[in-house]
Design an enzyme around this catalytic site. Structure first.
Site, PDB file in Angstrom:
ATOM      1  N   HIS A 249       0.821  -1.225   0.000  1.00 41.03           N
ATOM      2  CA  HIS A 249       0.000   0.000   0.000  1.00 41.03           C
ATOM      3  C   HIS A 249       0.853   1.272   0.000  1.00 41.03           C
ATOM      4  CE1 HIS A 249      -3.439  -2.482   2.030  1.00 41.03           C
ATOM      5  NE2 HIS A 249      -3.262  -2.776   0.761  1.00 41.03           N
TER       6      HIS A 249
ATOM      7  N   ARG B 123      -2.845  -9.863   5.366  1.00 43.10           N
ATOM      8  CA  ARG B 123      -2.845  -9.465   3.954  1.00 43.10           C
ATOM      9  C   ARG B 123      -1.661  -8.566   3.632  1.00 43.10           C
ATOM     10  NH1 ARG B 123      -8.627  -7.516   2.191  1.00 43.10           N
ATOM     11  NH2 ARG B 123      -8.842  -6.740   4.314  1.00 43.10           N
ATOM     12  N   PHE B 124      -0.771  -8.384   4.603  1.00 45.93           N
ATOM     13  CA  PHE B 124       0.550  -7.784   4.395  1.00 45.93           C
ATOM     14  C   PHE B 124       0.511  -6.398   3.750  1.00 45.93           C
ATOM     15  CE2 PHE B 124       0.626 -12.416   3.409  1.00 45.93           C
ATOM     16  CZ  PHE B 124       1.020 -12.833   4.673  1.00 45.93           C
ATOM     17  N   CYS B 125      -0.532  -5.621   4.021  1.00 45.61           N
ATOM     18  CA  CYS B 125      -0.663  -4.283   3.398  1.00 45.61           C
ATOM     19  C   CYS B 125      -0.536  -4.383   1.885  1.00 45.61           C
ATOM     20  CB  CYS B 125       0.375  -3.303   3.948  1.00 45.61           C
ATOM     21  SG  CYS B 125       0.162  -2.937   5.672  1.00 45.61           S
ATOM     22  N   ALA B 126      -1.088  -5.448   1.325  1.00 45.43           N
ATOM     23  CA  ALA B 126      -1.069  -5.625  -0.136  1.00 45.43           C
ATOM     24  C   ALA B 126      -2.410  -6.224  -0.532  1.00 45.43           C
ATOM     25  CB  ALA B 126       0.086  -6.529  -0.544  1.00 45.43           C
TER      26      ALA B 126
END
Ligand code: PLP
Length: 440
Positions: free
Chosen positions: A124, A361-364
């Site tokens: 993100h 969701r790993f900032c993705a």
């Protein structure tokens, strides 16, 4: 040259916390196995040494004639030199100290004089800042080759000022051919920014040789967890843009009605500089410069391959990839486990085995959506990782699949926790059963 993967400890460097003892939910303690380097990496010994040396001289930067102030100023400015050497930056590229990669990318986003083209696989931090500044999103294809063809089509379709790409995916560790992308961007009249938050800790990058115009990374992922990041890049856009923050240090002259701003880097560094952060980041750059890059890559490939091979032999494990033909990947392995929520697996590994990995969701979010997932697990390795750690993680997952967990786990508000939770959460002596200073 080949690196020997040691069975019990890293071959390269000592990191803080490499002998950390952590409590287990069933009682007793174990040595912590850190598989979350991609989130934040522990401090290298050279980094903590540099910070210890500087602390007695810690004083204002650029704002005092006192001896300690002069030393702090020298260290802060010298840190730019370490970053320049680490990245082999070109003469017209300046080093701006920021808080982290997110800060660096937001800073650059406000300086770009035109549209920015991005892929939909980004963290993100390299996606959202461009929203406000003419972001054009290209969907990554099943291969790197096809993805590049689509990027070219987008860049040729109408003018763009910048192509913003990740150096290594924070989800899968896959890397892109940066030199080729830089050439393509330049041929299409654009510049290129590389989000190197995940690449810089693992691979040496030469801005001069690759032609990369702008690059950002975070100290806390580069073994310097002291709150600094950098944006390195070509001076003209940085000098022409409005200062990132308005305030002291960014100016040449201030009148009641008129301000004369300083050029970069000071233009974008208003406020008292984080001298310890910059010095720590510089120490990490110097330490990484001293490691043979091929040995480092070989070491990581051996560990990551061992992890991928071990995990894929376990029934129900699905390893994640974006592309079929990525040229390289850094030490990040993402996977799911059939029949188990990612958060449940991460909670089990922490509680019963003293292993720290990341889930979520790993900032993705766009990438996870593409992969058809609403969550996954990510094990990431770094300079302190040993093959013994890797084997521990594989065995723990194999045990979960074969026998199930030994403890109960419950999910509340999306967070998995052992029930009952027996571990004290304190930053001091957690493993010694000391009276807990409960966090939260
Ligand atoms: N870019 C990538 C590829 C990352 O992995 C991260 C963090 O995980 C970031 C950017 C943001 O880094 P920071 O949180 O240090 O700003």
């Amino acid at each position: 040259m080949t690196a020997v993967v040691d069975q019990t400890c890293s071959v390269f460097a000592r990191v803080s916390g490499d002998d950390l003892r952590v409590p287990l939910v069933q009682g007793g303690t174990t040595t912590y196995a850190n598989f979350d380097y991609a989130a934040s990496a522990p401090a290298l010994a050279q980094v903590t040494d540099r910070v210890q040396q500087l602390l007695p001289y810690y004083a204002s930067v650029h704002r005092g004639a006192g001896y300690a102030s002069r030393i702090s100023t020298e260290c802060y400015e010298a840190a730019r030199g370490s970053v320049t050497r680490f990245l082999d930056a070109a003469d017209d590229q300046v080093v701006v100290f920021t808080r982290n990669t997110t800060d660096s990318l937001n800073l650059l986003a406000a300086c770009v004089p035109g549209d920015t083209v991005v892929l939909d696989i980004e963290h993100h931090a390299n996606f959202l800042p461009w929203t406000r500044h003419g972001r054009r999103v290209v969907r990554a294809a099943a291969t790197v080759g096809e993805t590049i063809r689509q990027l070219i089509a987008e860049l040729c379709s109408r003018p763009a000022a910048l192509l913003a790409v990740t150096g290594a995916s924070n989800v899968t560790g896959e890397v892109l051919p940066l030199e080729r992308l830089a050439t393509i961007a330049h041929q299409c009249g654009a510049r290129i920014l590389v989000d190197a938050a995940q690449l810089a800790p693992h691979r040496r990058i030469s801005l001069r040789d690759t032609g990369i115009d702008y690059l950002a990374f975070s100290g806390h992922k580069l073994y310097a967890p002291f709150g600094a990041g950098v944006l390195v890049g070509r001076r003209d856009w940085l000098d022409a843009a409005e200062p990132y923050l308005a305030g002291g240090g960014a100016v040449r002259e201030v009148g009641v009605t008129r301000t004369e701003w300083a050029p970069a880097p000071q233009r974008h560094e208003a406020g008292s500089p984080n001298v310890l952060g910059a010095a720590a980041l510089a120490a990490a750059c110097d330490a990484l410069c001293a490691i043979d890059p091929e040995s480092l890559a070989t070491h990581e490939h051996l560990l990551a391959d061992r992890l991928r091979t071990g995990l894929s032999a376990i029934p129900g494990v699905n390893l994640l990839r974006i592309w079929d033909d990525s040229p390289d990947s850094v030490g990040i392995v993402a996977f799911t486990l059939d029949g188990f929520a990612p958060g449940q697996v991460a909670a089990y590994l922490s509680a019963e085995h003293g292993i720290g990995i990341r889930d979520g969701r790993f900032c993705a979010h766009p990438l996870l959506a593409r992969l058809g997932l609403d969550g996954a697990l990510r094990a990431s390795i770094g300079l302190g990782t040993s093959s013994a750690d890797v084997d521990r993680l594989i065995e723990a997952i194999a045990t979960l699949v074969a026998n199930g967990a030994s403890w109960n786990y419950a999910c509340t508000d999306g967070l998995w926790n052992p029930t009952p939770e027996t571990r004290p959460f304190t930053s001091t002596n957690a493993a010694d059963g000391a009276a807990p200073c409960v966090i939260g």
